[in-house]
Design a protein around this motif. Structure first.
Motif, PDB file in Angstrom:
ATOM      1  N   GLN A   1       0.825  -1.202   0.000  1.00  0.00           N
ATOM      2  CA  GLN A   1       0.000   0.000   0.000  1.00  0.00           C
ATOM      3  C   GLN A   1       0.869   1.266   0.000  1.00  0.00           C
ATOM      4  N   SER A   2       2.111   1.109  -0.414  1.00  0.00           N
ATOM      5  CA  SER A   2       3.028   2.240  -0.545  1.00  0.00           C
ATOM      6  C   SER A   2       3.262   2.547  -2.020  1.00  0.00           C
ATOM      7  N   PRO A   3       2.829   3.720  -2.503  1.00  0.00           N
ATOM      8  CA  PRO A   3       3.088   4.087  -3.903  1.00  0.00           C
ATOM      9  C   PRO A   3       4.576   4.096  -4.239  1.00  0.00           C
TER      10      PRO A   3
ATOM     11  N   VAL B   1       5.073  12.066  -8.074  1.00  0.00           N
ATOM     12  CA  VAL B   1       3.658  11.729  -7.858  1.00  0.00           C
ATOM     13  C   VAL B   1       3.541  10.701  -6.739  1.00  0.00           C
ATOM     14  N   ALA B   2       4.431   9.726  -6.732  1.00  0.00           N
ATOM     15  CA  ALA B   2       4.400   8.698  -5.684  1.00  0.00           C
ATOM     16  C   ALA B   2       4.655   9.307  -4.308  1.00  0.00           C
ATOM     17  N   ARG B   3       5.622  10.225  -4.226  1.00  0.00           N
ATOM     18  CA  ARG B   3       5.929  10.840  -2.935  1.00  0.00           C
ATOM     19  C   ARG B   3       4.738  11.641  -2.396  1.00  0.00           C
ATOM     20  N   LEU B   4       4.050  12.352  -3.272  1.00  0.00           N
ATOM     21  CA  LEU B   4       2.881  13.100  -2.829  1.00  0.00           C
ATOM     22  C   LEU B   4       1.733  12.165  -2.441  1.00  0.00           C
ATOM     23  N   SER B   5       1.526  11.133  -3.238  1.00  0.00           N
ATOM     24  CA  SER B   5       0.387  10.240  -3.001  1.00  0.00           C
ATOM     25  C   SER B   5       0.599   9.345  -1.791  1.00  0.00           C
TER      26      SER B   5
END
Length: 445
Positions: free
Chosen positions: A40-42, A295-299
């Motif tokens: 559950q980690s982008p 995007v992954a860091r923000l999400s």
């Protein structure tokens, strides 16, 4: 069809029906299986990409998107009248016959007396009564009627009961430009239209603008986007919590943070601008360069966030999750899922089998830049797990039979077969997927 662009009745339900094969009983699990077996980690998905830090939009494409974002940012101030169809839609909610009305908080139909009072307060016979530019000074809900009381279609049916208050339309963030077109009889509510939604907002959350304030909002050299929920903007007289996706004009920058213009409301209802500080770990000067890693860091911070129908309780639904996530990159997304599906290079999947859809998505979707659309729902494609497409999405629940729901109620990462292990499951997200859209590319919206 303009009304559907501005009046939003959004649904993120996943519809499935009964199945004959042996399944896991719903009451024996807390999570759908995908939540247990898929990270559950982008960032886990971004880290598997060979191009995680590759720029996904070239400079020209990003500036084109950012110019469009800035145009939308204050577009409401250019309106001279409400958008066609909105009045009829809003008015219909306070003029429906008793036997067709929805249910109130006591789970009984709205009474004649309550509806008469609501209609009187809306005073639609005088609509529109004003046309004034304004700013939102505090995150505020947009309602389909001037009331905080709920309207459930049928509290006995899944998808028509809590949390689906049909009066809840959307939410507007601090700093949003709006046009005020109407006042309630008690002046406690303003009917406002923003660039992507419309509705009744608490008047205390709206401040009328001067030409100087409007010039600052329209012509700032740079803008700052908030990149964390519950970030603080503060000055000697103000400390306000703002959310990811909020945008403010940049006043100054130093090594530690930004000074931004934040609107306040005077005792006379006029906007007053306060210069506030926000740290660089909670905001970015727009536009942030678009990469899968960014995007992954923000999400990452959105995972597990509680689902919020139409922004209820200041939570997000499927489309607002994407809208807020891509704002720092200068990509303007509409408010509802059907319009978001048109906000880029769209590839239709409707004539394909589930297997063919899977293959097409895996071959053509760009991780962390592509959204997958099905009627009433949308999510972000983040990669693959065991040769299946995986998406990040904020969802309410999975229909397990005619009368029940398995409640997910948060942002999760799943395949497009989420819930297939549940008793009563019969169809999948994949069976309903209609298109994939690569954001920022050949934007059609």
């Amino acid at each position: 069809m303009r009304i559907f662009r501005y009046v939003l009745v959004l649904s993120c339900l996943l519809s499935v029906t009964a199945c004959g094969q042996k399944k896991i009983p719903v009451d024996s699990v807390v999570f759908v299986a995908d939540e247990k077996k898929i990270s559950q980690s982008p960032m886990v998905f971004a880290d598997t990409l060979p191009f995680a830090e590759r720029v996904l939009l070239d400079a020209q494409e990003q500036q084109k998107n950012y110019a469009k974002f800035k145009k939308h940012f204050t577009a409401a101030w250019k309106q001279n009248k409400p958008y066609a169809g909105n009045l009829a839609f809003f008015r219909s909610y306070v003029q429906v016959a008793g036997e067709k009305r929805g249910y109130a908080e006591n789970l009984h139909r709205w009474s004649d007396k309550e509806y008469q009072n609501l209609a009187h307060n809306a005073q639609y016979e005088r609509f529109p009564s004003v046309a004034k530019n304004a700013l939102v000074i505090k995150d505020t809900s947009l309602r389909l009627a001037p009331t905080d009381k709920p309207y459930f279609i049928n509290p006995k049916k899944p998808g028509q009961a809590y949390p689906f208050d049909m009066f809840q339309n959307s939410i507007l963030k601090t700093g949003t430009a709006v046009k005020v077109f109407h006042l309630s009889y008690d002046h406690a509510w303003y009917y406002v239209e923003a660039a992507n939604a419309s509705g009744w907002a608490h008047s205390e959350h709206i401040a009328f603008t001067s030409s100087e304030t409007e010039d600052l909002w329209k012509n700032a050299a740079d803008y700052v986007a908030v990149t964390k929920d519950n970030a603080l903007v503060k000055s000697s007289v103000l400390q306000e919590s703002v959310s990811l996706g909020s945008v403010f004009p940049l006043v100054a920058e130093n090594p530690y943070g930004y000074t931004v213009a934040v609107p306040l409301r005077s005792e006379y209802g006029e906007a007053r601008i306060e210069h506030c500080h926000i740290s660089k770990d909670a905001a970015v000067k727009m536009p942030l360069v678009l990469t899968a890693g960014e995007v992954a860091r923000l999400s990452e911070q959105l995972m597990g966030n509680v689902y919020g129908w139409g922004g209820m309780y200041n939570n997000r639904d499927c489309s607002s999750t994407l809208q807020d996530l891509f704002t720092p990159f200068g990509i303007w997304l509409p408010r509802n899922s059907a319009q978001q599906a048109k906000a880029g290079q769209r590839i239709m999947l409707t004539d394909l089998s589930d297997k063919e859809k899977e293959e097409r998505i895996r071959a053509q979707a760009v991780p962390f830049q592509t959204v997958l659309y099905l009627p009433g729902h949308i999510g972000l494609y983040v990669g693959q797990f065991e040769n299946k497409a995986v998406m990040l999405h904020n969802m309410w629940g999975i229909r397990i039979d005619e009368f029940g729901r398995f409640i997910v109620g948060k942002t999760v990462i799943t395949t497009l077969y989420a819930g297939e292990e549940l008793e009563g499951f019969d169809s999948s997200l994949m069976s309903r997927v209609q298109s994939l859209t690569i954001l920022g590319k050949d934007d059609e919206f």
